[in-house]
Design a protein around this motif. Sequence first.
Motif, PDB file in Angstrom:
ATOM      1  N   THR A  52       0.812  -1.218   0.000  1.00 14.47           N
ATOM      2  CA  THR A  52       0.000   0.000   0.000  1.00 14.47           C
ATOM      3  C   THR A  52       0.844   1.266   0.000  1.00 14.47           C
ATOM      4  OG1 THR A  52      -0.182   0.123   2.422  1.00 14.47           O
ATOM      5  CG2 THR A  52      -1.831  -1.197   1.261  1.00 14.47           C
ATOM      6  N   ALA A  53       2.100   1.174   0.398  1.00 16.68           N
ATOM      7  CA  ALA A  53       2.995   2.331   0.337  1.00 16.68           C
ATOM      8  C   ALA A  53       3.283   2.716  -1.105  1.00 16.68           C
ATOM      9  CB  ALA A  53       4.293   2.037   1.071  1.00 16.68           C
ATOM     10  N   TYR A  54       3.152   1.755  -2.011  1.00 18.78           N
ATOM     11  CA  TYR A  54       3.459   1.976  -3.419  1.00 18.78           C
ATOM     12  C   TYR A  54       2.193   2.180  -4.261  1.00 18.78           C
ATOM     13  CZ  TYR A  54       8.068   0.181  -2.153  1.00 18.78           C
ATOM     14  OH  TYR A  54       9.299  -0.002  -1.564  1.00 18.78           O
ATOM     15  N   LYS A  55       1.121   1.475  -3.908  1.00 14.19           N
ATOM     16  CA  LYS A  55      -0.090   1.476  -4.730  1.00 14.19           C
ATOM     17  C   LYS A  55      -1.278   2.170  -4.078  1.00 14.19           C
ATOM     18  CE  LYS A  55      -1.357  -2.293  -6.718  1.00 14.19           C
ATOM     19  NZ  LYS A  55      -1.511  -1.762  -8.092  1.00 14.19           N
ATOM     20  N   GLY A  56      -1.177   2.462  -2.770  1.00 15.42           N
ATOM     21  CA  GLY A  56      -2.326   2.998  -2.062  1.00 15.42           C
ATOM     22  C   GLY A  56      -3.347   1.902  -1.774  1.00 15.42           C
ATOM     23  N   GLN A  57      -4.408   2.269  -1.051  1.00 19.29           N
ATOM     24  CA  GLN A  57      -5.507   1.344  -0.770  1.00 19.29           C
ATOM     25  C   GLN A  57      -6.708   2.187  -0.372  1.00 19.29           C
ATOM     26  OE1 GLN A  57      -7.804  -0.248   0.866  1.00 19.29           O
ATOM     27  NE2 GLN A  57      -7.629  -2.407   0.340  1.00 19.29           N
ATOM     28  N   ASP A  58      -7.800   2.063  -1.124  1.00 17.87           N
ATOM     29  CA  ASP A  58      -8.940   2.962  -0.974  1.00 17.87           C
ATOM     30  C   ASP A  58      -9.546   2.940   0.419  1.00 17.87           C
ATOM     31  OD1 ASP A  58      -8.514   3.517  -3.604  1.00 17.87           O
ATOM     32  OD2 ASP A  58     -10.373   2.614  -4.348  1.00 17.87           O
ATOM     33  N   LEU A  59      -9.504   1.790   1.086  1.00 16.04           N
ATOM     34  CA  LEU A  59     -10.137   1.650   2.397  1.00 16.04           C
ATOM     35  C   LEU A  59      -9.164   1.894   3.541  1.00 16.04           C
ATOM     36  CD1 LEU A  59     -12.297  -1.555   1.788  1.00 16.04           C
ATOM     37  CD2 LEU A  59     -13.040   0.835   1.714  1.00 16.04           C
ATOM     38  N   LEU A  60      -7.892   2.096   3.228  1.00 12.93           N
ATOM     39  CA  LEU A  60      -6.862   2.198   4.266  1.00 12.93           C
ATOM     40  C   LEU A  60      -5.993   3.431   4.025  1.00 12.93           C
ATOM     41  CD1 LEU A  60      -5.766  -1.567   4.354  1.00 12.93           C
ATOM     42  CD2 LEU A  60      -7.242  -0.405   6.012  1.00 12.93           C
ATOM     43  N   LEU A  61      -6.601   4.583   3.951  1.00 12.29           N
ATOM     44  CA  LEU A  61      -5.869   5.784   3.584  1.00 12.29           C
ATOM     45  C   LEU A  61      -4.821   6.172   4.619  1.00 12.29           C
ATOM     46  CD1 LEU A  61      -8.908   7.822   2.240  1.00 12.29           C
ATOM     47  CD2 LEU A  61      -7.151   6.664   0.887  1.00 12.29           C
ATOM     48  N   ASP A  62      -5.175   6.118   5.897  1.00 11.01           N
ATOM     49  CA  ASP A  62      -4.199   6.481   6.926  1.00 11.01           C
ATOM     50  C   ASP A  62      -3.146   5.395   7.096  1.00 11.01           C
ATOM     51  OD1 ASP A  62      -6.215   4.832   7.942  1.00 11.01           O
ATOM     52  OD2 ASP A  62      -6.149   5.713   9.949  1.00 11.01           O
ATOM     53  N   TYR A  63      -3.556   4.139   6.993  1.00  6.56           N
ATOM     54  CA  TYR A  63      -2.608   3.024   7.083  1.00  6.56           C
ATOM     55  C   TYR A  63      -1.578   3.104   5.957  1.00  6.56           C
ATOM     56  CZ  TYR A  63      -0.953  -1.837   6.654  1.00  6.56           C
ATOM     57  OH  TYR A  63      -0.185  -2.965   6.545  1.00  6.56           O
ATOM     58  N   ALA A  64      -2.042   3.299   4.727  1.00  9.18           N
ATOM     59  CA  ALA A  64      -1.120   3.405   3.595  1.00  9.18           C
ATOM     60  C   ALA A  64      -0.138   4.553   3.800  1.00  9.18           C
ATOM     61  CB  ALA A  64      -1.900   3.597   2.294  1.00  9.18           C
ATOM     62  N   SER A  65      -0.609   5.643   4.398  1.00 11.48           N
ATOM     63  CA  SER A  65       0.266   6.779   4.664  1.00 11.48           C
ATOM     64  C   SER A  65       1.367   6.413   5.651  1.00 11.48           C
ATOM     65  CB  SER A  65      -0.555   7.950   5.216  1.00 11.48           C
ATOM     66  OG  SER A  65      -1.517   8.374   4.277  1.00 11.48           O
ATOM     67  N   THR A  66       1.025   5.628   6.678  1.00 15.50           N
ATOM     68  CA  THR A  66       2.052   5.210   7.636  1.00 15.50           C
ATOM     69  C   THR A  66       3.068   4.285   6.984  1.00 15.50           C
ATOM     70  OG1 THR A  66       0.869   3.238   8.473  1.00 15.50           O
ATOM     71  CG2 THR A  66       0.404   5.354   9.537  1.00 15.50           C
TER      72      THR A  66
ATOM     73  N   PRO B 192       3.689  -5.890  -9.955  1.00 16.46           N
ATOM     74  CA  PRO B 192       4.879  -5.057 -10.165  1.00 16.46           C
ATOM     75  C   PRO B 192       4.720  -3.726  -9.451  1.00 16.46           C
ATOM     76  CG  PRO B 192       3.980  -5.871 -12.259  1.00 16.46           C
ATOM     77  CD  PRO B 192       2.936  -6.105 -11.211  1.00 16.46           C
ATOM     78  N   VAL B 193       5.737  -3.312  -8.729  1.00 13.85           N
ATOM     79  CA  VAL B 193       5.738  -2.003  -8.062  1.00 13.85           C
ATOM     80  C   VAL B 193       7.056  -1.314  -8.349  1.00 13.85           C
ATOM     81  CG1 VAL B 193       4.113  -2.607  -6.238  1.00 13.85           C
ATOM     82  CG2 VAL B 193       6.534  -3.028  -5.902  1.00 13.85           C
ATOM     83  N   GLY B 194       7.054  -0.002  -8.314  1.00 11.98           N
ATOM     84  CA  GLY B 194       8.269   0.758  -8.581  1.00 11.98           C
ATOM     85  C   GLY B 194       8.654   1.576  -7.376  1.00 11.98           C
ATOM     86  N   GLY B 195       9.749   2.288  -7.504  1.00 14.00           N
ATOM     87  CA  GLY B 195      10.173   3.191  -6.424  1.00 14.00           C
ATOM     88  C   GLY B 195      11.255   2.596  -5.659  1.00 14.00           C
TER      89      GLY B 195
END
Length: 284
Positions: free
Chosen positions: A178-192, A281-284
Amino acid sequence: MTEKDFDALDSPQDQPGREHKMDPAPEYMPRYPGSGRLKGKTALITGGDSGIGRATAILYAREGADVAIVYREESRDAEETQRLVEAEGREALLIAGDVGEKSFCADAVSRTLERFGKIDILVNNAGEQHAQEGLEDIEEAQMERTFRTNIFGTILMTQAVLPHLKKGARIICVTSITAYKGQDLLLDYASTKGAILAFLRAMASKLAPEGILVNGVAPGPIWTPLIPASFPADKVEEFGENSPLGRAGQPNEVAPSLLFLACEDSSFMSGQVLHPNGGTPVGG
């Protein structure tokens, strides 16, 4: 997994989850005999009672490490993990408390040093998540709790351990796809999890002159207690189906990445992230 199965579990938002209530149970046992890759090492694993933390603790023990298992309050799961570590012929120390509290992190490190005399490997794995449909639904208290556990806990535990680490020590941070792709239901979690990614990269640069390696693992959908404790039954039912491999992963499919980053095989890696995510596949 059926809705009936889900009803027997902790309801969403009741965290941390309980592995002993999960049906089907996650797969956490190592798949191969040990080869002594962590012989004589001591590891401190946050969130070590269940899920990825449990699988990692057992695998580290099979490879020769003693393990301090930090957990919030899931005593039954923690005691089972302790039993499994000891069944591999190593020692396990259980330490209950909140990694979001600076004083607890200092105490956990002190107790680990008192028991084992050193810390060679820190695994920052503890985390929580709370699904919400929209950004406006995330209350400030939830945001503070998620950040306190996930990124504050990572930084505070690293602060506490750092003075005791020697050249060759490893810090491993569990971030997320989620750090790379995000997650619609976990906005604060993905941010952490994005913050954890930035932190491990910064620390890798900072500690490189001291020979301390800092890396991360970014799992995709993995069947751990965090899932039924976070999502409603319909989401749990389909969890992992959208990965290229068409299923959720198991904790023992992630733990080998944490073993690689803890042992000498990864001696020329720092600031890097491994991606056991089912083929995305994820980048970064």
